[in-house]
Design a protein around this motif. Structure first.
Motif, PDB file in Angstrom:
ATOM      1  N   TYR A   1       8.241 -16.184 -56.889  1.00 18.21           N
ATOM      2  CA  TYR A   1       8.141 -15.753 -55.494  1.00 18.21           C
ATOM      3  C   TYR A   1       8.696 -14.333 -55.333  1.00 18.21           C
ATOM      4  CZ  TYR A   1       7.741 -20.810 -54.701  1.00 18.21           C
ATOM      5  OH  TYR A   1       7.368 -22.122 -54.739  1.00 18.21           O
ATOM      6  N   GLU A   2       7.955 -13.501 -54.616  1.00 23.62           N
ATOM      7  CA  GLU A   2       8.415 -12.146 -54.330  1.00 23.62           C
ATOM      8  C   GLU A   2       8.417 -11.836 -52.840  1.00 23.62           C
ATOM      9  OE1 GLU A   2       7.215  -8.946 -57.142  1.00 23.62           O
ATOM     10  OE2 GLU A   2       5.738 -10.420 -57.849  1.00 23.62           O
ATOM     11  N   HIS A   3       7.789 -12.689 -52.036  1.00 28.23           N
ATOM     12  CA  HIS A   3       7.676 -12.418 -50.604  1.00 28.23           C
ATOM     13  C   HIS A   3       8.144 -13.628 -49.793  1.00 28.23           C
ATOM     14  CE1 HIS A   3       4.682  -9.732 -52.540  1.00 28.23           C
ATOM     15  NE2 HIS A   3       5.172  -8.857 -51.674  1.00 28.23           N
ATOM     16  N   CYS A   4       8.484 -13.361 -48.553  1.00 28.46           N
ATOM     17  CA  CYS A   4       8.983 -14.421 -47.675  1.00 28.46           C
ATOM     18  C   CYS A   4       7.938 -15.515 -47.442  1.00 28.46           C
ATOM     19  CB  CYS A   4       9.422 -13.825 -46.343  1.00 28.46           C
ATOM     20  SG  CYS A   4      10.913 -12.794 -46.472  1.00 28.46           S
ATOM     21  N   GLY A   5       6.680 -15.120 -47.376  1.00 25.14           N
ATOM     22  CA  GLY A   5       5.627 -16.102 -47.140  1.00 25.14           C
ATOM     23  C   GLY A   5       5.571 -17.167 -48.223  1.00 25.14           C
TER      24      GLY A   5
ATOM     25  N   GLU B   1       4.599 -10.931 -45.750  1.00 25.40           N
ATOM     26  CA  GLU B   1       4.604  -9.929 -46.813  1.00 25.40           C
ATOM     27  C   GLU B   1       5.945  -9.224 -46.965  1.00 25.40           C
ATOM     28  OE1 GLU B   1       2.131  -9.606 -48.945  1.00 25.40           O
ATOM     29  OE2 GLU B   1       1.227 -11.279 -47.837  1.00 25.40           O
ATOM     30  N   THR B   2       6.940  -9.619 -46.171  1.00 24.64           N
ATOM     31  CA  THR B   2       8.264  -9.030 -46.335  1.00 24.64           C
ATOM     32  C   THR B   2       8.818  -9.389 -47.710  1.00 24.64           C
ATOM     33  OG1 THR B   2       8.721  -9.194 -43.971  1.00 24.64           O
ATOM     34  CG2 THR B   2      10.617  -8.936 -45.435  1.00 24.64           C
ATOM     35  N   GLY B   3       9.300  -8.402 -48.443  1.00 25.69           N
ATOM     36  CA  GLY B   3       9.844  -8.678 -49.762  1.00 25.69           C
ATOM     37  C   GLY B   3      11.102  -9.517 -49.687  1.00 25.69           C
ATOM     38  N   LEU B   4      11.252 -10.446 -50.630  1.00 28.05           N
ATOM     39  CA  LEU B   4      12.452 -11.280 -50.645  1.00 28.05           C
ATOM     40  C   LEU B   4      13.705 -10.435 -50.805  1.00 28.05           C
ATOM     41  CD1 LEU B   4      11.790 -14.549 -52.697  1.00 28.05           C
ATOM     42  CD2 LEU B   4      12.445 -14.324 -50.315  1.00 28.05           C
ATOM     43  N   ARG B   5      13.609  -9.343 -51.539  1.00 30.31           N
ATOM     44  CA  ARG B   5      14.762  -8.470 -51.725  1.00 30.31           C
ATOM     45  C   ARG B   5      15.293  -7.978 -50.375  1.00 30.31           C
ATOM     46  NH1 ARG B   5      16.801  -5.360 -55.869  1.00 30.31           N
ATOM     47  NH2 ARG B   5      15.186  -6.191 -57.247  1.00 30.31           N
TER      48      ARG B   5
ATOM     49  N   SER C   1       6.168 -12.607 -35.985  1.00 32.23           N
ATOM     50  CA  SER C   1       6.170 -12.090 -37.357  1.00 32.23           C
ATOM     51  C   SER C   1       5.332 -12.942 -38.300  1.00 32.23           C
ATOM     52  CB  SER C   1       7.602 -12.009 -37.896  1.00 32.23           C
ATOM     53  OG  SER C   1       8.191 -13.292 -37.984  1.00 32.23           O
ATOM     54  N   PHE C   2       5.150 -14.233 -37.966  1.00 34.70           N
ATOM     55  CA  PHE C   2       4.351 -15.142 -38.795  1.00 34.70           C
ATOM     56  C   PHE C   2       3.190 -15.666 -37.950  1.00 34.70           C
ATOM     57  CE2 PHE C   2       7.141 -15.125 -42.288  1.00 34.70           C
ATOM     58  CZ  PHE C   2       6.645 -15.932 -43.308  1.00 34.70           C
TER      59      PHE C   2
ATOM     60  N   ALA D   1      11.819  -9.348 -38.232  1.00 38.51           N
ATOM     61  CA  ALA D   1      10.899  -8.546 -39.037  1.00 38.51           C
ATOM     62  C   ALA D   1      10.434  -9.261 -40.293  1.00 38.51           C
ATOM     63  CB  ALA D   1      11.561  -7.214 -39.415  1.00 38.51           C
ATOM     64  N   PHE D   2      10.895 -10.495 -40.533  1.00 43.86           N
ATOM     65  CA  PHE D   2      10.495 -11.199 -41.743  1.00 43.86           C
ATOM     66  C   PHE D   2       9.088 -11.766 -41.567  1.00 43.86           C
ATOM     67  CE2 PHE D   2      15.121 -12.442 -42.969  1.00 43.86           C
ATOM     68  CZ  PHE D   2      15.415 -11.095 -43.133  1.00 43.86           C
ATOM     69  N   GLY D   3       8.093 -11.060 -42.087  1.00 41.66           N
ATOM     70  CA  GLY D   3       6.732 -11.559 -42.079  1.00 41.66           C
ATOM     71  C   GLY D   3       6.367 -12.107 -43.449  1.00 41.66           C
TER      72      GLY D   3
END
Length: 756
Positions: free
Chosen positions: A32-36, A11-15, A184-185, A7-9
Motif C-alpha cells: 500500500y502506498e496511498h490512503c485509498g 490518492e493521498t500518499g500514506l507518507r 475528500s473521498f 485532505a486525505f483523499g
C-alpha cells in the motif's frame, strides 16, 4: 503530516498521512502506498467484547473470548516433530480473581515476539484440557493498550504480514480514517443506485467496517463493499461485451449441401436435444459478422466434442479452417483419432479412398518427427488441412494458417489467456472462438469469470451412456481391499477393462506431472501430514486428530503396477502403464493396447482425466482418492460407462470415516450431477483467486466477493452494470464510476478481460 485532516483523499500518499516509517512498513507488508488502499484493508473478523468470559468460568469445549495479561512466556522444542512449542501463561485482566490460563502455540514465533510479560491482549479460541489443566491451543489474539481498550466496540482483527501486529494496523487505519470525509473521498456509485439497493454511502461504510458499534453494522458495510466489487467487475465485463459486438469477423454460415450436411446424414444415431440446441446457438454465432466468443459446458460424456466438430465443419463449408487446442498429447491424439473416426472418408481428402470433396484432419504435437511436422505445417499454410488438432505446438511462431476461422479450446482452465490469445492472433481477421469445458460451472461463476462469453449448457447424455455407480472403499479394512482387487478380476473375466488411477508416478515425485492433484486442486489436505492433520499442529485446528492408524505414503503408478502383478487373483491379467513422463511413442502404444483390449488393466495418473474414450472400460479404482478434488474425481469417473455398459467407480482411501476429507468423497459418491458437485467444489476451494492466480498467476483481485454465497448480489450488480453501459452515454456518463473501474482493474486484470 498534512495539517488539514480532510485532505486525505484516495490518492493521498500514506507518507503524508501517517509518516514515513509507518508508510514504509505498510508498503513492505501489503504494497500500500496511498490512503485509498489502506482504508480498504478490511478486517477478517471481529472480537465481540460484549461476550468476554472470565478465566474462572471458562466452559470446556466451547469457543470463548477473554482479555488477559501475559504472566510468563516459555518455549521448548517439540519431541515428535520439528519446530518449537511456545507456552504462554496469562492472568485474567478484567476481574479481581486473577485466574491463570495456559495457551499453547505450535511454531508460534510471532506469539513469542509479541506476547511479552504484562502485555494485555484479547484471546479467542476453544477451551481444551491438557494434563488436567484448561488451555487454549493456538488461539487468535489481538494486542491491546490496556484492558479497558476492550470496551465497548467490537475489535477488528486484520490480515497481518511479517512483523506487523494488529494494533499497529488498527492505529494506522484510524489515523487515515480521521482524515476521510465525503468531500475528500467521493462515492463513485451513483446515489440512485445506492438508494435502489439500500446501501450506505462510501464514507459511512468505511467508518462502519473499521469502527463498528456492533458486528451487524460491520456486516452491512461489508455488504456494500461486496456490491462494489461485483459492480466494478460486471461493468468491466459489460464493456467487453460492447467492445466485442463492435469487432468484425468473417461470417461462416456454412452450406446447405456441404460437409456438415453429409456428416449429419451419415450419423448412426440421433443427436440429443442438448446437442441440437447448443449446435443452433453456435451456428447462429458463426453466421454473424461479430466474432463468436462462446463457452460450451456440459456433463462428462455429454457429447461436447461432437458439437464442436459440427461447428468446425460449418466453418470449413464457409472456406475457413479450424484449430482444436488440447492440453496434453494424449488428449490431442484422442481428439485426432476420434474426429477421423467420426468423419471417415470425409477426413481423408487427397488420400486413397477418401472423399474428393472432403477435408483433411491433421495432428501437430511437439514430439512429432521433423519431416512429419513440416508436412503438416505446409498443409496448414496452404489450407489443405481443414482441421488441425494440436497441443502447445500450435502456438509456435512457425505455425501459419491459410484462413483460420475457428479456434476450439478444450479444457479452458488449463490454458492461460496469453496462450489462447497467441493462437487467435494467427488469423488474418478475428476468428470465432469456442471454449469447451467438461467441468460444469455454476451460473454465478460463469457470470463472474466468463461474463463476456456467451454460455451454452449441454444437458443430457447421448443414447448408450450407462449410469455410473460410485462407492467409497476404506483401504484400512482388509476385506474391502481384497474385494476391490477381486472386482477388477471379475470385470476382466467378463471381457471388460479397468482403470486404476494413482496420484503419483514415483516415490520421489512430489506431484503428478500430468495435472495438479492434491494441493493445487484446492482441497483441505494440501498442507496436511500423513495422518491428516495440519502440519505443525496436533490433530488439526483446535481438536484431536481423527481416529485410525496413520495411512501409508501415497500410492504411485510404479508401486501399483508391481502390486497388481504380484496378486494371485490377477494372475494372467495384462497390466499397462500411462503417465506424463513416458516417451510419446510409449504413451501412444500403451493407449493403443488398452483401446484394442490387449491390456486388461491400465494404471495411470490423471493424464486420462479428460477426453480418453474407451467404451469397453467399465471399472475405475482411484487410489488415495482423497488426494484429488471434487471436480477432478468427477472428471476421472467419466471415463467409464461410455459404451452402453454400466460403470463403477471406487474411491479408495486410507482416511478414517471421521476425517473431514471423507465428506468430499461422500459428496462425489452421492451424486453424478456435475453442476451440484461444482458448487460443492467451489465452496470447498473458496474462490478468492478466481480472477487472479487461477488465470494470470497474480494475486487475486477479489477481496470480499464470494461467487457462490453472493450469487444474488452478483446478479443484481450485473443488471445494474448493463443498465449503465446500455444507458445514455454509457459508462462514460458516470466519470467517477469509470475511474473506479480503471483503478480497480490492474494491468493483469485488464489483460485477462481483453484476452479471455
Amino acid at each position: 503530516m498534512t495539517a488539514d485532516p480532510t485532505a486525505f483523499g484516495p490518492e493521498t500518499g500514506l507518507r503524508d498521512a501517517v509518516g514515513g516509517t509507518t508508510a514504509a512498513a505498510m508498503k513492505k507488508a501489503f504494497g500500500y502506498e496511498h490512503c485509498g488502499a489502506m482504508v480498504r484493508h478490511f478486517p477478517r473478523r471481529y472480537l465481540e467484547v460484549g461476550e468476554l468470559t472470565r478465566i474462572s468460568t471458562l466452559p470446556v469445549g466451547e469457543d470463548v473470548t477473554i482479555v488477559a495479561e501475559v504472566e510468563s512466556v516459555a518455549q521448548r522444542r517439540m519431541q515428535t516433530r520439528k519446530g518449537v512449542l511456545v507456552e504462554v501463561v496469562v492472568r485474567d485482566a478484567l476481574g479481581p480473581e486473577q485466574s491463570l490460563l495456559r495457551m499453547t502455540f505450535f511454531n508460534g514465533y510471532q506469539a513469542l515476539k509479541e506476547l511479552k510479560p504484562d502485555t494485555v491482549a484479547m484471546f479467542s479460541g476453544r477451551v481444551g484440557v491438557y494434563r488436567n489443566h484448561l488451555e487454549l491451543t493456538h488461539p487468535d489474539y489481538s494486542l491491546l493498550e490496556d484492558a479497558q481498550d476492550a470496551e465497548p466496540r467490537p475489535i477488528p482483527v486484520y490480515p497481518t504480514s511479517g512483523k506487523l501486529a494488529n494494533p499497529k494496523i488498527r492505529k494506522t487505519i484510524e489515523t487515515v480514517l480521521a482524515g476521510v470525509t465525503e468531500g475528500s473521498f467521493p462515492d463513485p456509485v451513483p446515489p440512485a443506485l445506492l438508494r435502489r439497493r439500500r446501501l450506505p454511502g462510501l464514507v459511512a461504510a468505511l467508518e462502519s467496517i473499521h469502527r463498528p458499534h456492533e458486528v451487524p453494522e460491520a456486516m452491512r458495510a461489508r455488504h456494500r463493499f461486496r456490491y462494489d466489487e461485483a459492480l466494478l467487475l460486471q461493468l468491466a465485463l459489460a464493456e467487453r461485451r460492447v467492445h466485442r459486438r463492435g469487432l468484425e469477423a468473417v461470417s461462416r454460415p456454412g452450406a446447405a449441401d456441404g460437409l456438415l450436411a453429409r456428416f449429419d446424414a451419415g450419423l448412426p444415431f440421433e443427436l440429443t436435444e442438448g446437442q441440437l440446441g447448443t449446435g443452433r446457438e453456435i451456428a447462429a454465432d458463426l453466421a454473424g459478422s461479430s466474432p463468436m466468443n462462446r463457452l460450451l459446458q456440459g456433463e462428462v460424456g455429454s457429447g461436447k466434442t461432437l458439437v464442436a466438430l459440427r461447428a468446425m465443419l460449418q466453418v470449413i463449408d464457409s472456406g475457413g479452417q479450424a484449430a482444436l487446442l488440447a492440453p496434453t498429447e494424449v488428449l490431442a491424439q484422442q481428439h485426432y483419432h476420434s474426429i477421423r473416426r467420426a468423419l471417415g472418408p470425409l477426413a481423408e481428402a487427397g488420400l486413397l479412398g477418401g472423399a474428393e470433396d472432403g477435408t483433411r484432419v491433421d495432428l501437430l504435437t511437439g514430439s512429432m518427427p521433423t519431416s512429419a511436422r513440416k508436412a503438416v505445417l505446409l498443409r496448414m499454410a496452404s489450407g489443405e488441412a481443414g482441421i488441425v488438432v494440436g497441443t502447445h505446438a500450435l502456438l509456435s511462431d512457425h505455425v501459419v494458417f491459410a484462413e483460420l476461422g475457428l479456434v476450439v479450446v478444450d479444457e479452458q482452465h488449463r490454458f492461460g489467456v496469453e496462450q489462447r490469445d497467441t493462437l487467435r492472433a494467427k488469423a488474418g481477421s478475428m476468428p470465432h472462438m469456442l471454449v469447451m469445458t467438461a467441468t460444469p460451472i455454476p451460473r454465478t461463476v460463469a457470470m463472474t469469470v466468463f461474463g463476456d462469453l456467451e454460455t451454452s449448457v449441454l444437458r443430457g447424455l447421448p443414447a448408450g451412456r450407462a449410469p455410473i455407480s460410485t462407492h467409497v472403499v476404506p483401504l484400512g479394512e482388509e476385506r474391502f481391499r481384497s474385494r476391490m482387487f477381486s472386482l477388477m478380476r471379475e470385470e476382466v473375466d467378463r471381457g471388460h477393462q479397468v482403470y486404476v488411477v494413482c496420484p503419483r508416478i514415483t516415490e520421489t515425485q512430489p506431484e503428478d506431472d500430468d495435472a495438479a492433484s492434491a494441493g493445487a486442486d484446492g482441497h483441505p489436505d494440501a498442507d496436511r501430514t500423513p495422518d491428516g492433520t495440519p502440519d505443525g499442529a496436533p490433530g488439526g485446528s483446535g481438536g484431536p486428530a481423527p481416529s485410525g492408524p496413520p495411512r501409508p505414503a501415497k500410492m504411485t503408478v510404479e508401486k501399483m503396477v508391481a502390486l497388481l502383478a504380484s496378486l494371485p487373483e490377477l494372475r494372467g491379467v495384462s497390466v499397462g502403464m500411462l503417465h506424463g513422463r513416458m516417451a510419446t511413442e510409449d504413451k501412444a502404444r500403451s493407449m493403443s493396447d488398452f483401446e484394442a483390449g490387449r491390456t486388461g488393466i491400465l494404471v495411470s495418473t490423471t493424464v486420462i482425466e479428460v477426453g480418453v474414450d474407451v467404451p469397453n472400460a467399465t471399472l475405475m479404482a482411484i487410489v488415495d482418492a482423497d488426494s484429488f478434488g471434487i471436480s477432478q474425481l468427477h472428471q476421472l469417473r467419466g471415463r467409464v460407462g461410455r459404451g452402453g455398459l454400466p460403470g463403477t467407480c471406487l474411491l479408495a482411501t486410507w482416511l478414517p470415516p471421521d476425517h473431514p476429507s471423507r465428506q468430499r468423497l461422500a459428496a462425489v459418491a452421492a451424486t453424478t450431477d456435475g453442476f451440484a458437485l461444482a458448487e460443492e467444489d467451489l465452496k470447498e476451494r473458496r474462490e478468492g483467486d478466481i480472477l487472479g492466480a487461477s488465470q494470470s498467476g497474480r494475486r487475486s483481485t477479489l477481496k470480499l466477493l464470494r461467487v457462490i454465497q453472493d450469487a444474488e448480489l452478483i446478479a443484481r450488480a450485473r443488471e445494474d452494470a448493463e443498465e449503465i453501459v446500455d444507458g445514455p452515454g454509457g459508462l462514460a456518463a458516470h466519470p467517477a464510476l469509470q475511474r473506479a473501474v480503471g483503478d480497480w482493474l490492474d494491468e493483469d486484470m485488464q489483460a485477462f478481460l481483453e484476452r479471455g
